[in-house]
Design a protein around this motif. Structure first.
Motif: not given
Length: 529
Positions: A381-391
């Protein structure tokens, strides 16, 4: 012209009326040419008559025209046989002329018949083209209606399964609560403190499980209030490792493979922890005799084609994957894996809300879920979540000290809720803590209190008020009391999610059901900010 030819040919006797007039016209033409001193070629006008007869009448009338023309040539033009005999002999030449007429007849009839067939085919094609759009529209409408009926049937089946599961679980919980309260009421005059504590504990445990059930349902419906923050998935996995090891079967080997570098997303960290733990428990249950449980993270850049398979937009995503080497799922079970209350576990071993809750949470967070499984091949099972490029901050390991719920001198609270039992109970608790509480059951009454009362330090409002809702009440109330703090209480709703994901100064959220101690603590937190 072609239409006239077709109508004449479709009337069987009409064609036989043509040969005699055509031959008479040919004879008249020949006579006129002879009188004018023109070249006497009798076959020319009769050849024209045969062609016209064959075109309009067909083979039968054309053959009749050949016979009539031959009789006229031989009977009315005595000089012609002598001319033909001089060329190559009487009988042979006459026969050749007749054969030439018949061949001409066949060729003309064939050409005309072919033209008629082509015209009929062209007309049929035009008719098909004219009706094709209508037939396509009718078939498309019928297909859409069939698909809608299928979706409606599936929806009703899901609703039936959902309501049945809710009724089953809540009946169990309510039975525990009602039984405990009944025993408490019966035994109150004679019960020992230990007995009373046991009944109260049973009722409290049932209410806690009911609250957890409603939270799972809200998660599935993508209506739970979330508190997203920049979360490092690698750090979250590391902080959960000890808990996961204590939770899964000791015979299972745990392997963790965090991705190199940062793997961050904007998500509610608590909900992501619940999702990870739930997936690990599912994987453990699928391996009763031991196996290997894998937890990994990663970063993925999905193309438009890849993202469309997950119902997402193309872009960068952070992934959290939990895989096991367990029993796996058949395609039939896999197709229903996200349905609420659907479970393959024995009765009493699962609610069937785990994967549906995870699915709702990831969709509400702007991501998606992908499951790969096969019998005896395990599940991933893979969860795809919007990537955050900040800290991204690491998970907190120490809890902040709880604020004292005791009121400070002169603090006034306006409590607005259309549910009288909640409003009265909350007011009683807050008054015991030293707050001055003003109550209203709707926004109109609350605004009147704001106008009439000299000091209101805090507004506690249910977001689901009838008429003017809690959010609109807060906005209007702030125009009267700009410094007033606001605490929203709610069970669900888009406004709840909006305020939870975009907090404004002086606004906080408390979701129902909540304990009175949680209410007192949150009130103190809001007033202290």
């Amino acid at each position: 012209m072609l239409g006239l030819i077709i109508r004449i040919r479709q009337t069987k006797w009409a064609g036989y009326l043509i040969p005699l007039p055509a031959c008479l016209l040919a004879w008249a033409g020949h006579s006129a040419l002879a009188q004018a001193g023109a070249v006497n070629i009798p076959l020319l006008p009769f050849f024209t008559a045969l062609v016209v007869t064959a075109i309009f009448g067909g083979f039968g009338p054309g053959l009749l025209g050949v016979i009539i023309a031959a009789m006229m040539v031989r009977g009315y033009f005595p000089g012609l046989p002598a001319l033909l005999t001089a060329i190559s002999g009487n009988f042979v030449t006459t026969l050749a002329a007749d054969c030439t007429g018949i061949i001409t007849l066949l060729l003309v009839d064939y050409g005309t018949t072919t033209a008629i067939k082509l015209d009929q085919a062209s007309r049929a094609l035009r008719t098909i083209n004219e009706t094709l759009e209508t037939r396509i529209r009718e078939r498309s409408t019928a297909l859409l209606e069939a698909q809608e009926n299928l979706r409606q049937a599936q929806k009703m089946e899901s609703v039936g399964q959902l309501t049945g599961g809710i009724a089953h679980d809540f009946n169990n919980l309510l039975t525990g609560i009602m039984g405990s309260l009944e025993r408490l009421e019966t035994r109150l005059p004679h019960a020992t403190p230990d007995e009373l504590a046991r009944y109260l504990a049973t009722a409290r445990d049932a209410t806690a499980r009911a609250a957890n059930l409603t939270n799972r349902l809200l998660s599935f419906a993508r209506r739970q209030p979330l508190n997203p923050s920049a979360t490092d998935i690698n750090a979250l996995i590391a902080s959960m490792e000890d808990l996961v090891r204590r939770t899964i079967n000791p015979a299972i080997q745990l392997e963790i493979a965090p991705c190199p570098g940062q793997c961050a997303t904007m998500v509610d960290a608590n909900q992501l922890e619940h999702a990870l733990l739930n997936l690990c428990i599912n994987g453990s249950d699928a391996m009763p005799h031991g196996g290997t449980l894998f937890i990994s993270s990663g970063n993925a850049c999905l193309t438009a084609a890849q993202a469309s398979q997950l119902g997402l937009s193309a872009g960068d995503y952070a992934t959290l994957t939990v895989s096991d080497t367990g029993t796996g799922m058949t395609q039939e079970v896999l197709s229903r894996a996200f349905e609420p209350f659907f479970t393959t576990k024995p009765v009493g071993k699962g609610t069937g809300l785990g994967l549906s809750m995870i699915y709702g949470f990831t969709r509400q967070s702007g991501g998606g879920t992908h499951v790969v499984s096969a019998p005896s091949q395990g599940t991933s099972v893979s969860l795809y979540l919007p990537r955050h490029h900040g800290i991204a901050a690491a998970p907190s390991t120490t809890a902040a000290p709880a604020a004292s719920p005791i009121a400070r001198l002169g603090e006034n609270i306006l409590l607005v809720d259309d549910e009288a039992s909640i409003r009265q109970l909350a007011a009683e608790v807050l008054e015991e803590l030293g707050y001055t509480v003003h109550q209203a059951e709707n926004a109109e009454g609350a605004l009147q209190i704001l106008h009439d009362t000299p000091s209101i330090d805090m507004l506690i409002a249910d977001l689901g008020l009838p008429g003017l809702d809690g959010g609109e009440l807060a906005e209007t109330g702030r125009t009267i009391r700009p410094a007033m703090k606001v605490l929203f209480i709610t069970g669900y709703g888009d406004r709840a999610m909006s305020n939870a994901t975009r907090p404004l100064p002086g606004h906080m959220l408390l979701t129902k059901p909540f304990s009175m101690s949680a209410l007192a603590t949150r009130v103190r937190e809001v007033l202290s900010t």
